[in-house]
Write a protein that holds these residues in place. Sequence first.
Motif, short mmCIF file in Angstrom:
data_model
loop_
_atom_site.label_atom_id
_atom_site.label_comp_id
_atom_site.label_asym_id
_atom_site.label_seq_id
_atom_site.Cartn_x
_atom_site.Cartn_y
_atom_site.Cartn_z
N ALA A 1 -14.61 29.74 -27.08
CA ALA A 1 -14.64 30.30 -25.72
C ALA A 1 -13.23 30.47 -25.17
O ALA A 1 -12.92 31.48 -24.51
CB ALA A 1 -15.46 29.40 -24.80
N THR B 1 -18.09 35.46 -17.67
CA THR B 1 -19.54 35.47 -17.60
C THR B 1 -20.16 35.39 -18.99
O THR B 1 -21.14 34.68 -19.20
CB THR B 1 -20.03 36.75 -16.87
N THR C 1 -18.94 33.99 -21.73
CA THR C 1 -18.76 32.73 -22.43
C THR C 1 -19.55 31.59 -21.82
O THR C 1 -19.71 30.55 -22.46
CB THR C 1 -17.27 32.32 -22.50
N GLY C 2 -20.02 31.76 -20.61
CA GLY C 2 -20.87 30.74 -20.00
C GLY C 2 -20.19 29.42 -19.81
O GLY C 2 -19.02 29.35 -19.46
N ALA C 3 -20.92 28.35 -20.08
CA ALA C 3 -20.43 27.00 -19.79
C ALA C 3 -19.54 26.42 -20.89
O ALA C 3 -19.06 25.31 -20.75
CB ALA C 3 -21.64 26.08 -19.60
#
Length: 185
Positions: free
Chosen positions: A68, A124, A126-128
């Motif tokens: 990420a 957005t 890659t998220g958490a």
Amino acid sequence: MKLLNPRGFGLVCASAAVAVGLVLAGCSNTVEGTPTVNQAEVTTYKAEAASSAAAASSAKAAAAVAKATADNCDPFRKSAGNAVDRYNEFVDAHDASAADQLAKRDAAATALEDAAKGVETQLTATGAALPADLVGKFTEYVTAARALSAEIRKLSSGASVAPLNDASKKVNDALTAVRNACPAK
């Protein structure tokens, strides 16, 4: 010289195999008793299995964070670098009152907006998986880039450049924070 008879040789081999089997069977013995579990070994095995599972989970999480980070930092360098180049071209044209000042103003504003949108889109996606502190730094850059773009579009020939300089400083600070947080290339 007489050759061996294959049938006779096969019979001798078979007889030898049976004899060896009978000797081995006669030499074997059984162990009396009831099988039990060694609790100390079971406890050690369970602890090692849990430790191994935790290490695997930790390694998987670290790999996700590394991916990420790379997925965000690598494109950031390119888009932010392009935005900086367009902004500097605009500043040079504005300071020189060049004929292409308006075109370079629009190119700089668009490059900053595109960089902000690209960073936001990648965040957005890659998220958490991205660490929260890095998300915060990217978000600060997005906000600062959009604010500088707005100031660039407001600037007219006789207007004060103080708001533009303030917005530019915020972008530079945010850009530096992200660059310092991203792994070196």
